[in-house]
Design a protein around this motif. Structure first.
Motif, PDB file in Angstrom:
ATOM      1  N   CYS A  39      -9.937 -15.624 -24.876  1.00  0.00           N
ATOM      2  CA  CYS A  39     -10.409 -16.707 -25.749  1.00  0.00           C
ATOM      3  C   CYS A  39      -9.236 -17.495 -26.327  1.00  0.00           C
ATOM      4  CB  CYS A  39     -11.275 -16.138 -26.873  1.00  0.00           C
ATOM      5  SG  CYS A  39     -12.826 -15.397 -26.292  1.00  0.00           S
ATOM      6  N   GLN A  40      -8.169 -16.802 -26.714  1.00  0.00           N
ATOM      7  CA  GLN A  40      -6.995 -17.488 -27.252  1.00  0.00           C
ATOM      8  C   GLN A  40      -6.320 -18.333 -26.175  1.00  0.00           C
ATOM      9  OE1 GLN A  40      -3.489 -15.115 -28.267  1.00  0.00           O
ATOM     10  NE2 GLN A  40      -3.251 -16.302 -30.147  1.00  0.00           N
ATOM     11  N   ALA A  41      -6.207 -17.778 -24.963  1.00  0.00           N
ATOM     12  CA  ALA A  41      -5.598 -18.523 -23.858  1.00  0.00           C
ATOM     13  C   ALA A  41      -6.403 -19.778 -23.549  1.00  0.00           C
ATOM     14  CB  ALA A  41      -5.492 -17.625 -22.630  1.00  0.00           C
ATOM     15  N   PHE A  42      -7.728 -19.677 -23.585  1.00  0.00           N
ATOM     16  CA  PHE A  42      -8.585 -20.845 -23.353  1.00  0.00           C
ATOM     17  C   PHE A  42      -8.271 -21.955 -24.353  1.00  0.00           C
ATOM     18  CE2 PHE A  42     -12.363 -23.299 -24.389  1.00  0.00           C
ATOM     19  CZ  PHE A  42     -12.770 -23.754 -23.144  1.00  0.00           C
ATOM     20  N   VAL A 100      -9.101 -30.715 -17.405  1.00  0.00           N
ATOM     21  CA  VAL A 100      -8.741 -29.333 -17.078  1.00  0.00           C
ATOM     22  C   VAL A 100     -10.014 -28.497 -16.971  1.00  0.00           C
ATOM     23  CG1 VAL A 100      -8.432 -28.568 -19.481  1.00  0.00           C
ATOM     24  CG2 VAL A 100      -7.240 -27.377 -17.633  1.00  0.00           C
ATOM     25  N   HIS A 101     -10.083 -27.678 -15.940  1.00  0.00           N
ATOM     26  CA  HIS A 101     -11.214 -26.774 -15.732  1.00  0.00           C
ATOM     27  C   HIS A 101     -10.716 -25.339 -15.632  1.00  0.00           C
ATOM     28  CE1 HIS A 101     -14.638 -29.550 -15.153  1.00  0.00           C
ATOM     29  NE2 HIS A 101     -13.687 -30.407 -14.816  1.00  0.00           N
ATOM     30  N   PHE A 102     -11.662 -24.398 -15.724  1.00  0.00           N
ATOM     31  CA  PHE A 102     -11.304 -22.985 -15.755  1.00  0.00           C
ATOM     32  C   PHE A 102     -12.052 -22.221 -14.668  1.00  0.00           C
ATOM     33  CE2 PHE A 102      -9.985 -24.519 -19.791  1.00  0.00           C
ATOM     34  CZ  PHE A 102      -8.929 -23.700 -20.189  1.00  0.00           C
ATOM     35  N   LEU A 103     -11.339 -21.265 -14.067  1.00  0.00           N
ATOM     36  CA  LEU A 103     -11.903 -20.399 -13.040  1.00  0.00           C
ATOM     37  C   LEU A 103     -11.365 -19.000 -13.283  1.00  0.00           C
ATOM     38  CD1 LEU A 103     -13.567 -20.111 -10.455  1.00  0.00           C
ATOM     39  CD2 LEU A 103     -11.624 -21.003  -9.166  1.00  0.00           C
ATOM     40  N   LEU A 104     -12.233 -18.106 -13.754  1.00  0.00           N
ATOM     41  CA  LEU A 104     -11.846 -16.740 -14.097  1.00  0.00           C
ATOM     42  C   LEU A 104     -12.631 -15.763 -13.240  1.00  0.00           C
ATOM     43  CD1 LEU A 104     -12.323 -18.525 -16.970  1.00  0.00           C
ATOM     44  CD2 LEU A 104     -11.079 -16.566 -17.869  1.00  0.00           C
ATOM     45  N   CYS A 105     -11.924 -14.860 -12.576  1.00  0.00           N
ATOM     46  CA  CYS A 105     -12.569 -13.863 -11.715  1.00  0.00           C
ATOM     47  C   CYS A 105     -12.044 -12.483 -12.090  1.00  0.00           C
ATOM     48  CB  CYS A 105     -12.270 -14.143 -10.246  1.00  0.00           C
ATOM     49  SG  CYS A 105     -12.905 -15.726  -9.655  1.00  0.00           S
ATOM     50  N   ALA A 106     -12.896 -11.474 -11.885  1.00  0.00           N
ATOM     51  CA  ALA A 106     -12.510 -10.161 -12.394  1.00  0.00           C
ATOM     52  C   ALA A 106     -13.309  -9.039 -11.748  1.00  0.00           C
ATOM     53  CB  ALA A 106     -12.737 -10.114 -13.914  1.00  0.00           C
ATOM     54  N   ILE A 128     -16.735 -15.019 -23.617  1.00  0.00           N
ATOM     55  CA  ILE A 128     -16.088 -15.940 -22.679  1.00  0.00           C
ATOM     56  C   ILE A 128     -17.046 -17.067 -22.306  1.00  0.00           C
ATOM     57  CG2 ILE A 128     -14.986 -16.153 -20.419  1.00  0.00           C
ATOM     58  CD1 ILE A 128     -14.196 -13.202 -20.617  1.00  0.00           C
ATOM     59  N   LEU A 129     -18.286 -16.715 -22.023  1.00  0.00           N
ATOM     60  CA  LEU A 129     -19.280 -17.720 -21.616  1.00  0.00           C
ATOM     61  C   LEU A 129     -19.592 -18.715 -22.732  1.00  0.00           C
ATOM     62  CD1 LEU A 129     -21.717 -15.346 -19.689  1.00  0.00           C
ATOM     63  CD2 LEU A 129     -20.167 -17.036 -18.692  1.00  0.00           C
ATOM     64  N   SER A 130     -19.386 -18.307 -23.971  1.00  0.00           N
ATOM     65  CA  SER A 130     -19.697 -19.185 -25.096  1.00  0.00           C
ATOM     66  C   SER A 130     -18.531 -20.091 -25.490  1.00  0.00           C
ATOM     67  CB  SER A 130     -20.120 -18.352 -26.307  1.00  0.00           C
ATOM     68  OG  SER A 130     -19.058 -17.516 -26.744  1.00  0.00           O
ATOM     69  N   LEU A 131     -17.425 -20.026 -24.754  1.00  0.00           N
ATOM     70  CA  LEU A 131     -16.266 -20.855 -25.081  1.00  0.00           C
ATOM     71  C   LEU A 131     -16.564 -22.342 -24.925  1.00  0.00           C
ATOM     72  CD1 LEU A 131     -13.425 -18.741 -23.433  1.00  0.00           C
ATOM     73  CD2 LEU A 131     -13.699 -19.223 -25.882  1.00  0.00           C
ATOM     74  N   THR A 132     -17.414 -22.680 -23.945  1.00  0.00           N
ATOM     75  CA  THR A 132     -17.822 -24.060 -23.724  1.00  0.00           C
ATOM     76  C   THR A 132     -19.159 -24.052 -23.003  1.00  0.00           C
ATOM     77  OG1 THR A 132     -17.327 -26.102 -22.515  1.00  0.00           O
ATOM     78  CG2 THR A 132     -16.404 -24.076 -21.642  1.00  0.00           C
ATOM     79  N   PRO A 133     -20.020 -25.029 -23.248  1.00  0.00           N
ATOM     80  CA  PRO A 133     -21.324 -25.061 -22.577  1.00  0.00           C
ATOM     81  C   PRO A 133     -21.217 -25.129 -21.056  1.00  0.00           C
ATOM     82  CG  PRO A 133     -21.310 -26.552 -24.456  1.00  0.00           C
ATOM     83  CD  PRO A 133     -19.905 -26.083 -24.280  1.00  0.00           C
ATOM     84  N   THR A 139     -16.035 -23.354 -15.178  1.00  0.00           N
ATOM     85  CA  THR A 139     -16.601 -24.627 -15.626  1.00  0.00           C
ATOM     86  C   THR A 139     -16.843 -25.548 -14.432  1.00  0.00           C
ATOM     87  OG1 THR A 139     -14.372 -25.536 -15.960  1.00  0.00           O
ATOM     88  CG2 THR A 139     -15.444 -24.507 -17.863  1.00  0.00           C
ATOM     89  N   LEU A 140     -16.635 -25.040 -13.229  1.00  0.00           N
ATOM     90  CA  LEU A 140     -16.786 -25.822 -11.996  1.00  0.00           C
ATOM     91  C   LEU A 140     -18.079 -25.491 -11.258  1.00  0.00           C
ATOM     92  CD1 LEU A 140     -13.119 -25.409 -10.705  1.00  0.00           C
ATOM     93  CD2 LEU A 140     -14.136 -27.541 -11.548  1.00  0.00           C
ATOM     94  N   GLY A 141     -19.024 -24.874 -11.952  1.00  0.00           N
ATOM     95  CA  GLY A 141     -20.218 -24.364 -11.291  1.00  0.00           C
ATOM     96  C   GLY A 141     -21.003 -25.396 -10.506  1.00  0.00           C
ATOM     97  N   ARG A 142     -21.060 -26.622 -10.975  1.00  0.00           N
ATOM     98  CA  ARG A 142     -21.873 -27.634 -10.290  1.00  0.00           C
ATOM     99  C   ARG A 142     -21.274 -28.068  -8.960  1.00  0.00           C
ATOM    100  NH1 ARG A 142     -20.833 -33.343 -13.360  1.00  0.00           N
ATOM    101  NH2 ARG A 142     -18.845 -32.836 -14.361  1.00  0.00           N
ATOM    102  N   TRP A 143     -20.011 -27.718  -8.706  1.00  0.00           N
ATOM    103  CA  TRP A 143     -19.372 -28.081  -7.445  1.00  0.00           C
ATOM    104  C   TRP A 143     -19.380 -26.939  -6.425  1.00  0.00           C
ATOM    105  CZ3 TRP A 143     -16.878 -30.082 -11.951  1.00  0.00           C
ATOM    106  CH2 TRP A 143     -16.929 -31.471 -12.049  1.00  0.00           C
ATOM    107  N   TYR A 144     -19.923 -25.775  -6.804  1.00  0.00           N
ATOM    108  CA  TYR A 144     -19.911 -24.615  -5.917  1.00  0.00           C
ATOM    109  C   TYR A 144     -21.322 -24.161  -5.573  1.00  0.00           C
ATOM    110  CZ  TYR A 144     -14.903 -23.700  -6.168  1.00  0.00           C
ATOM    111  OH  TYR A 144     -13.534 -23.794  -6.040  1.00  0.00           O
TER     112      TYR A 144
END
Length: 216
Positions: A141-144, A155-161, A171-176, A200-205
């Motif tokens: 959250c701090q890094a975001f 800027v967009h974010f892509l986090l995998c784990a 994490i999901l509540s950081l941005t709509p 945050t790139l869900g609409r493109w995948y």
């Protein structure tokens, strides 16, 4: 295209892992558990099988000396992106937190492109018995917040784990725009989704497809 994979040690399957990346034309590969060794890095391990077309970001110093497992990494094709390693440079990784951060900029962007930069994070959470839950979530959250302020619009974010049942709501509540994309079980016995792709790139995948495990 992207891939989120836990090979349970890349050292058991370097050639098969490299072959999968090349055959599936993967642009960015998130490795949640590489088991990287400080004396024989992933870059050295995959040098022959991947060649010079890929850059590897990792954090081989994130665990207590002598422990195995973990050590997430990111493998990125060089021809499509300008790559910046954010790990322990822009973003400081707290001790015992299993995370690797990077930033990619598509080489074909213009000043009007909706996607100017993509922040990448590969992380690993050992499971419910781990004492790192709070520090890991607080770190992400701090890094975001830091990276959003630094890179601003576009800027967009892509986090995998491999998140191992970690509650990802903070994490999901950081941005709509932040969504968890994986809908199918990533472990079959019992059926559970342990390997999220959060972006945050869900609409493109398209909806992610679960592939068979990489053989050792």
């Amino acid at each position: 295209s992207i891939m989120n994979i836990n090979p349970r040690s890349a050292y058991n399957c370097p050639d098969n892992l490299a072959l999968l990346i090349k055959e599936e034309s993967i642009d960015v590969t998130f490795v949640s558990e590489s088991w990287e060794r400080e004396d024989f890095t992933l870059e050295q391990l995959l040098e022959d099988s991947l060649g010079e077309d890929y850059q590897i970001l990792s954090n081989p110093h994130c665990r207590t000396t002598g422990r195995v497992g973990g050590r997430p990494a990111i493998i990125i094709r060089k021809d499509k992106y300008t790559i910046k390693n954010l790990t322990n440079t822009v973003i400081h990784i707290p001790w015992r937190v299993e995370a690797t951060w990077g930033l990619i900029t598509p080489k074909n962007i213009t000043h009007t492109s909706l996607i100017q930069r993509i922040v990448l994070c590969s992380f690993y959470y050992p499971g419910p018995k781990s004492k790192t839950k709070t520090i890991l979530l607080d770190h992400i959250c701090q890094a975001f917040q830091i990276l959003t302020a630094k890179y601003g619009k576009g800027v967009h974010f892509l986090l995998c784990a491999d998140a191992n049942k970690l509650n990802l709501e903070s994490i999901l509540s950081l941005t709509p725009e932040m969504r968890q994309m994986v809908t199918c079980p990533t472990r079959l016995t019992p059926p559970e989704m342990l390997d999220p792709i959060i972006t945050t790139l869900g609409r493109w995948y398209q909806v992610p497809v679960c592939l068979a495990p990489v053989e050792a």
